[in-house]
Design an enzyme around this catalytic site. Structure first.
Site, short mmCIF file in Angstrom:
data_model
loop_
_atom_site.label_atom_id
_atom_site.label_comp_id
_atom_site.label_asym_id
_atom_site.label_seq_id
_atom_site.Cartn_x
_atom_site.Cartn_y
_atom_site.Cartn_z
N THR A 130 48.97 -31.69 -39.30
CA THR A 130 49.11 -30.46 -40.07
C THR A 130 50.09 -30.57 -41.25
OG1 THR A 130 50.09 -28.23 -39.89
CG2 THR A 130 50.72 -29.78 -38.21
N GLU A 132 52.24 -28.56 -41.77
CA GLU A 132 53.54 -28.11 -41.26
C GLU A 132 54.50 -29.28 -41.06
OE1 GLU A 132 54.79 -24.79 -40.25
OE2 GLU A 132 53.29 -24.38 -41.77
N TYR A 154 56.61 -25.87 -33.36
CA TYR A 154 55.21 -26.29 -33.52
C TYR A 154 55.14 -27.60 -34.30
CZ TYR A 154 50.54 -26.40 -35.66
OH TYR A 154 49.29 -26.82 -36.11
N LYS A 158 54.03 -31.42 -33.26
CA LYS A 158 52.91 -32.07 -33.97
C LYS A 158 53.36 -33.40 -34.60
CE LYS A 158 49.12 -29.41 -33.76
NZ LYS A 158 47.77 -29.89 -33.44
N ARG A 189 38.78 -17.09 -38.00
CA ARG A 189 40.21 -17.33 -37.87
C ARG A 189 40.80 -16.37 -36.85
NH1 ARG A 189 44.41 -20.81 -38.09
NH2 ARG A 189 45.47 -20.84 -40.10
P1 NAP Z 1 42.91 -22.16 -32.78
O1 NAP Z 1 41.83 -21.30 -33.33
O2 NAP Z 1 44.20 -21.54 -32.38
O3 NAP Z 1 42.30 -22.94 -31.51
C1 NAP Z 1 43.11 -23.64 -30.63
C2 NAP Z 1 42.27 -24.13 -29.48
O4 NAP Z 1 43.12 -24.83 -28.55
C3 NAP Z 1 41.57 -23.02 -28.67
O5 NAP Z 1 40.30 -23.47 -28.27
C4 NAP Z 1 42.47 -22.87 -27.46
O6 NAP Z 1 41.81 -22.37 -26.32
C5 NAP Z 1 42.86 -24.33 -27.26
N1 NAP Z 1 44.04 -24.50 -26.41
C6 NAP Z 1 45.25 -23.93 -26.56
N2 NAP Z 1 46.09 -24.34 -25.58
C7 NAP Z 1 45.38 -25.19 -24.80
C8 NAP Z 1 45.67 -25.92 -23.63
N3 NAP Z 1 46.88 -25.85 -23.03
N4 NAP Z 1 44.71 -26.70 -23.08
C9 NAP Z 1 43.46 -26.75 -23.65
N5 NAP Z 1 43.12 -26.05 -24.76
C10 NAP Z 1 44.07 -25.29 -25.33
O7 NAP Z 1 43.28 -23.33 -33.80
P2 NAP Z 1 42.44 -23.87 -35.06
O8 NAP Z 1 42.82 -23.09 -36.25
O9 NAP Z 1 41.02 -24.03 -34.68
O10 NAP Z 1 43.11 -25.31 -35.26
C11 NAP Z 1 42.61 -26.46 -34.59
C12 NAP Z 1 43.69 -27.52 -34.54
O11 NAP Z 1 44.11 -27.87 -35.85
C13 NAP Z 1 44.96 -27.10 -33.82
O12 NAP Z 1 45.49 -28.24 -33.17
C14 NAP Z 1 45.91 -26.68 -34.94
O13 NAP Z 1 47.25 -26.83 -34.54
C15 NAP Z 1 45.50 -27.66 -36.02
N6 NAP Z 1 45.66 -27.22 -37.40
C16 NAP Z 1 45.14 -26.04 -37.80
C17 NAP Z 1 45.21 -25.67 -39.13
C18 NAP Z 1 44.62 -24.39 -39.64
O14 NAP Z 1 44.99 -23.96 -40.74
N7 NAP Z 1 43.67 -23.78 -38.93
C19 NAP Z 1 45.83 -26.54 -40.07
C20 NAP Z 1 46.35 -27.76 -39.61
C21 NAP Z 1 46.23 -28.10 -38.27
P3 NAP Z 1 41.70 -20.77 -26.04
O15 NAP Z 1 40.51 -20.31 -26.83
O16 NAP Z 1 41.48 -20.73 -24.57
O17 NAP Z 1 42.98 -20.15 -26.48
O1 F7E Z 2 51.33 -17.83 -41.79
C1 F7E Z 2 53.55 -15.54 -43.54
C2 F7E Z 2 54.15 -16.50 -42.55
O2 F7E Z 2 50.59 -17.76 -39.40
C3 F7E Z 2 51.26 -18.15 -43.14
C4 F7E Z 2 48.42 -22.54 -38.51
O3 F7E Z 2 47.03 -22.71 -38.50
O4 F7E Z 2 48.58 -23.30 -40.80
C5 F7E Z 2 48.87 -22.21 -39.92
O5 F7E Z 2 50.26 -21.96 -39.89
C6 F7E Z 2 52.44 -17.55 -43.88
C7 F7E Z 2 53.78 -17.82 -43.21
O6 F7E Z 2 49.95 -19.72 -40.90
C8 F7E Z 2 52.73 -12.52 -41.70
O7 F7E Z 2 55.55 -16.28 -42.41
C9 F7E Z 2 53.70 -13.03 -43.56
O8 F7E Z 2 54.75 -18.13 -44.20
O9 F7E Z 2 48.87 -17.57 -41.23
P1 F7E Z 2 50.13 -18.14 -40.76
P2 F7E Z 2 50.98 -20.94 -40.88
O10 F7E Z 2 52.27 -20.57 -40.27
O11 F7E Z 2 51.02 -21.50 -42.27
C10 F7E Z 2 49.24 -24.53 -40.46
C11 F7E Z 2 48.81 -25.58 -41.46
C12 F7E Z 2 49.01 -24.92 -39.04
O12 F7E Z 2 49.00 -26.10 -38.71
C13 F7E Z 2 49.10 -23.83 -38.02
O13 F7E Z 2 48.44 -24.22 -36.80
O14 F7E Z 2 52.30 -16.14 -43.87
N1 F7E Z 2 53.31 -14.19 -42.98
N2 F7E Z 2 53.37 -12.00 -42.79
C14 F7E Z 2 52.70 -13.91 -41.83
N3 F7E Z 2 52.12 -14.71 -40.92
C15 F7E Z 2 51.54 -14.13 -39.84
N4 F7E Z 2 50.93 -14.89 -38.91
N5 F7E Z 2 51.57 -12.75 -39.67
C16 F7E Z 2 52.14 -11.90 -40.57
O15 F7E Z 2 52.15 -10.69 -40.39
#
Ligand code: NAP
Ligand code: F7E
Length: 345
Positions: A130, A132, A154, A158, A189
């Site tokens: 990520t 992050e 987090y 990672k 999402r």
């Molecule tokens: P998501 O929608 O939150 O999905 C996470 C998945 O992991 C869900 O299927 C969840 O199952 C499962 N999970 C959580 N805890 C688990 C456990 N203890 N054992 C087995 N499964 C578990 O995340 P996503 O947005 O699809 O992201 C996919 C991956 O990419 C994640 O690893 C995330 O950290 C990484 N990532 C995401 C982004 C982004 O912007 N979306 C960017 C960079 C990296 P449940 O449905 O049961 O909760």
């Molecule tokens: O926040 C701000 C918050 O939770 C984005 C995950 O998929 O991408 C995701 O992480 C920004 C942050 O995503 C609210 O403080 C303001 O600055 O949508 P987010 P994230 O933290 O960037 C990375 C790449 C991953 O790997 C992660 O798994 O938005 N923000 N107000 C808020 N964020 C949330 N959630 N809720 C608010 O009300």
């Protein structure tokens, strides 16, 4: 028929990746958790009789915290490709649950890599790394060479998973890749990530079902892409001659405030901003109503101000480019949430 195993199949990315692999004729195996009510809404359309006839979907119960279960599954399924997408993926919540986030995101990855190495060492592995990892980065945009400075539980977890993936590649010669993906969003999402929270709430405000969007740090800037584009990159990483790590991003930076304004514009609301910091609010110019307010509970103990990716290496070596960028992404998400709100009415 190629066989893939996806952890986190019920999540946003898991569902789009399932769709992609089934369309390519894969036999897709997914790990799902036991929950008191089903959390498989995103993959239901691909399950059973409704599935794409060229592919096949099989689900198994499991958990990244259960080593024995993971080992049994790897021994039974013996996949050609493994996509490790399972994670406690909410950065804000990781400050409240650092130990759990570490167990799932860091140790869970180790458990999986070790099981793959023992039962199917030839399998190609994708690790969901990520942006992050960059945290408060010292340079912008960030590339594969940028120093990692994670600043949340987090991201620290990672980072461990990232280096374990590199380590298994170097030590055991495994084909293991890190995709360093920047934020990617979609109508699937999770509802407590900022983009989806905005599009869902704005759609409800427009339908008269909600009065106001309560939000945290609106100054935060992200490089937001479209999830279906990003899962295509995951698959491409596992089709190369040599395993490597890649940044996947759109190269565009936008703030949370811009995301709100653009979403409101989609439903015909022009926002006028007033105040600063905790007292900032967004007013609907035509009605004079306050439709956006800051709530400190959505602020994080530490936040990343801005992350911007440079995906030049992915474009050069994988032939990957994003098809959807910010403006279209907001439209896709708003269109879906407006339609979902109308369905409920
Ligand atoms: P998501 O929608 O939150 O999905 C996470 C998945 O992991 C869900 O299927 C969840 O199952 C499962 N999970 C959580 N805890 C688990 C456990 N203890 N054992 C087995 N499964 C578990 O995340 P996503 O947005 O699809 O992201 C996919 C991956 O990419 C994640 O690893 C995330 O950290 C990484 N990532 C995401 C982004 C982004 O912007 N979306 C960017 C960079 C990296 P449940 O449905 O049961 O909760
Ligand atoms: O926040 C701000 C918050 O939770 C984005 C995950 O998929 O991408 C995701 O992480 C920004 C942050 O995503 C609210 O403080 C303001 O600055 O949508 P987010 P994230 O933290 O960037 C990375 C790449 C991953 O790997 C992660 O798994 O938005 N923000 N107000 C808020 N964020 C949330 N959630 N809720 C608010 O009300």
């Amino acid at each position: 028929m190629k066989r893939a195993l996806i952890t986190g199949i019920s999540g946003q990315d898991g569902s789009y990746l399932t769709e992609l692999l089934l369309a390519k004729g894969y036999e897709v195996h997914g790990i799902v958790r036991r929950t008191s009510s089903f959390s498989r809404g995103r993959i239901d359309p691909f399950y059973g009789a409704k599935v794409d006839p060229s592919g096949k979907l099989v689900l198994h119960y499991g958990d990244m915290g259960d080593e024995k279960n993971l080992r049994k599954l790897l021994e039974k399924v013996r996949p050609d490709e493994v996509y490790n997408l399972a994670s406690q993926s909410h950065v804000g919540i990781s400050f409240e649950m650092p130990e759990y986030s570490t167990d799932v995101n860091a140790l869970g990855t180790l458990r999986l890599l070790d099981a793959i190495n023992d039962y199917c060492p030839e399998a190609r592995c994708y690790q969901a790394s990520t942006s992050e990892l960059f945290g408060s980065a010292d340079e912008s945009p960030q590339t594969e060479q940028t120093r990692f400075r994670p600043n949340s539980p987090y991201a620290v977890a990672k980072l461990y998973a990232y280096w374990m993936t590199v380590n298994y590649r170097q030590t055991y010669g495994m084909y293991a890749c890190n995709g360093i993906l920047f934020n990617h969003e979609s109508p699937r999402r999770g509802e407590n990530f900022v983009t989806r929270k905005i599009t869902q709430t704005v759609a409800r405000i427009a339908a008269g079902e909600a009065d106001c969007l309560y939000i945290g740090n609106m100054d935060a800037q992200r490089d937001w892409g479209y999830a279906p584009d990003f899962v295509r990159a995951m698959w491409l990483m596992l089709q190369q001659e040599k395993a490597d790590d890649y940044v996947i991003a759109t190269g565009e930076l936008h703030s949370v405030r811009e995301f709100i304004a653009k979403s409101c514009a989609y439903v015909g609301m022009r926002i006028e901003w007033s105040g600063e910091g905790m007292t900032e609010c967004g007013i609907d110019a035509s009605s004079g109503k306050t439709v956006v307010q800051v709530d400190p509970k959505y602020y994080r103990p530490i936040d990343i101000d801005s992350v911007l990716g440079d995906a030049t290496k992915a474009e050069r070596e994988l032939g990957w480019k994003p098809e959807v960028k910010f403006d279209q992404l907001v439209e896709i998400m708003m269109e879906a949430d407006v339609a979902a709100t109308q369905k409920v009415q």
